[in-house]
Design a protein around this motif. Structure first.
Motif, PDB file in Angstrom:
ATOM      1  N   ASP A 186       0.804  -1.230   0.000  1.00  0.00           N
ATOM      2  CA  ASP A 186       0.000   0.000   0.000  1.00  0.00           C
ATOM      3  C   ASP A 186       0.841   1.287   0.000  1.00  0.00           C
ATOM      4  O   ASP A 186       0.300   2.379   0.042  1.00  0.00           O
ATOM      5  CB  ASP A 186      -1.004   0.008   1.158  1.00  0.00           C
ATOM      6  CG  ASP A 186      -0.368   0.182   2.529  1.00  0.00           C
ATOM      7  OD1 ASP A 186       0.843   0.444   2.627  1.00  0.00           O
ATOM      8  OD2 ASP A 186      -1.093   0.039   3.536  1.00  0.00           O
ATOM      9  N   GLY A 187       2.168   1.159  -0.041  1.00  0.00           N
ATOM     10  CA  GLY A 187       3.030   2.338  -0.144  1.00  0.00           C
ATOM     11  C   GLY A 187       3.423   2.961   1.181  1.00  0.00           C
ATOM     12  O   GLY A 187       4.035   4.028   1.208  1.00  0.00           O
ATOM     13  N   THR A 188       3.098   2.319   2.290  1.00  0.00           N
ATOM     14  CA  THR A 188       3.447   2.871   3.601  1.00  0.00           C
ATOM     15  C   THR A 188       4.956   2.997   3.761  1.00  0.00           C
ATOM     16  O   THR A 188       5.452   4.018   4.239  1.00  0.00           O
ATOM     17  CB  THR A 188       2.866   2.001   4.734  1.00  0.00           C
ATOM     18  OG1 THR A 188       1.444   1.982   4.600  1.00  0.00           O
ATOM     19  CG2 THR A 188       3.241   2.538   6.094  1.00  0.00           C
ATOM     20  N   TRP A 189       5.700   1.974   3.361  1.00  0.00           N
ATOM     21  CA  TRP A 189       7.169   2.025   3.493  1.00  0.00           C
ATOM     22  C   TRP A 189       7.760   3.139   2.640  1.00  0.00           C
ATOM     23  O   TRP A 189       8.696   3.822   3.059  1.00  0.00           O
ATOM     24  CB  TRP A 189       7.799   0.689   3.118  1.00  0.00           C
ATOM     25  CG  TRP A 189       7.575  -0.375   4.134  1.00  0.00           C
ATOM     26  CD1 TRP A 189       6.916  -1.548   3.942  1.00  0.00           C
ATOM     27  CD2 TRP A 189       7.979  -0.379   5.511  1.00  0.00           C
ATOM     28  NE1 TRP A 189       6.884  -2.274   5.112  1.00  0.00           N
ATOM     29  CE2 TRP A 189       7.532  -1.577   6.087  1.00  0.00           C
ATOM     30  CE3 TRP A 189       8.673   0.515   6.312  1.00  0.00           C
ATOM     31  CZ2 TRP A 189       7.758  -1.912   7.412  1.00  0.00           C
ATOM     32  CZ3 TRP A 189       8.897   0.196   7.648  1.00  0.00           C
ATOM     33  CH2 TRP A 189       8.444  -1.008   8.180  1.00  0.00           C
ATOM     34  N   ALA A 190       7.211   3.338   1.446  1.00  0.00           N
ATOM     35  CA  ALA A 190       7.711   4.409   0.576  1.00  0.00           C
ATOM     36  C   ALA A 190       7.461   5.777   1.205  1.00  0.00           C
ATOM     37  O   ALA A 190       8.326   6.662   1.139  1.00  0.00           O
ATOM     38  CB  ALA A 190       7.037   4.315  -0.797  1.00  0.00           C
ATOM     39  N   ARG A 191       6.289   5.961   1.832  1.00  0.00           N
ATOM     40  CA  ARG A 191       5.993   7.233   2.508  1.00  0.00           C
ATOM     41  C   ARG A 191       6.946   7.470   3.669  1.00  0.00           C
ATOM     42  O   ARG A 191       7.435   8.585   3.866  1.00  0.00           O
ATOM     43  CB  ARG A 191       4.554   7.243   3.023  1.00  0.00           C
ATOM     44  CG  ARG A 191       3.508   7.499   1.966  1.00  0.00           C
ATOM     45  CD  ARG A 191       2.154   7.827   2.585  1.00  0.00           C
ATOM     46  NE  ARG A 191       1.706   6.856   3.567  1.00  0.00           N
ATOM     47  CZ  ARG A 191       1.055   5.724   3.284  1.00  0.00           C
ATOM     48  NH1 ARG A 191       0.812   5.419   2.032  1.00  0.00           N
ATOM     49  NH2 ARG A 191       0.655   4.929   4.241  1.00  0.00           N
ATOM     50  N   ILE A 192       7.211   6.421   4.450  1.00  0.00           N
ATOM     51  CA  ILE A 192       8.129   6.551   5.582  1.00  0.00           C
ATOM     52  C   ILE A 192       9.524   6.924   5.089  1.00  0.00           C
ATOM     53  O   ILE A 192      10.163   7.841   5.611  1.00  0.00           O
ATOM     54  CB  ILE A 192       8.166   5.251   6.415  1.00  0.00           C
ATOM     55  CG1 ILE A 192       6.844   5.053   7.138  1.00  0.00           C
ATOM     56  CG2 ILE A 192       9.323   5.275   7.400  1.00  0.00           C
ATOM     57  CD1 ILE A 192       6.712   3.701   7.812  1.00  0.00           C
TER      58      ILE A 192
END
Length: 132
Positions: free
Chosen positions: A73-79
């Motif tokens: 869901d892109g959470t790691w990319a946002r972090i």
């Protein structure tokens, strides 16, 4: 008290707003994000199999599935992007090289010093067995 490989309060305050809400769309409440994130960090830093996660982190399947869900869901990319944007001292041009050279399984335990073992050779045609 913060344990080794676990987020400090300052790190948690920086990352927690970027994580999804604690109530999923279906089902009950999720396990605490901080506990799961600490499990993921512990497993990543130590390199242990998922099944060997210490019990203090909860079920290993929860951590593994949350890692996969956050990757999708892109959470790691946002972090990652948030951490890059907030840390001005980070050298983004730095690179890490981890080279692994694998040896054949029988290469271990060889004698040191490069001793060469002679193979049985037949005498040359010009020499007779009695000549020295």
């Amino acid at each position: 008290m913060s344990r080794r490989f676990e987020l400090t309060d300052q790190e948690w305050d920086l990352i927690s707003p970027l994580l999804p809400p604690m109530t999923p769309q279906r089902g009950g409440r999720w396990r605490d994000h901080r506990q799961v994130l600490n499990a993921i960090i512990y497993r990543t830093r130590t390199g242990i199999p998922w099944r060997d996660l210490p019990e203090r982190y909860g079920p290993w399947t929860t951590a593994q599935h949350r890692l996969q869900r956050w990757e999708a869901d892109g959470t790691w990319a946002r972090i990652e992007q948030h951490l890059i944007d907030t840390d001005e001292d980070t050298d983004l041009d730095a690179q890490i090289d981890s080279t692994v050279v694998r040896a054949h399984q029988h290469a271990a335990g060889a004698r040191k010093g490069g001793r060469v073992l002679r193979t049985h050779e037949s005498p040359r045609a010009s020499e007779s067995p009695g000549e020295v």
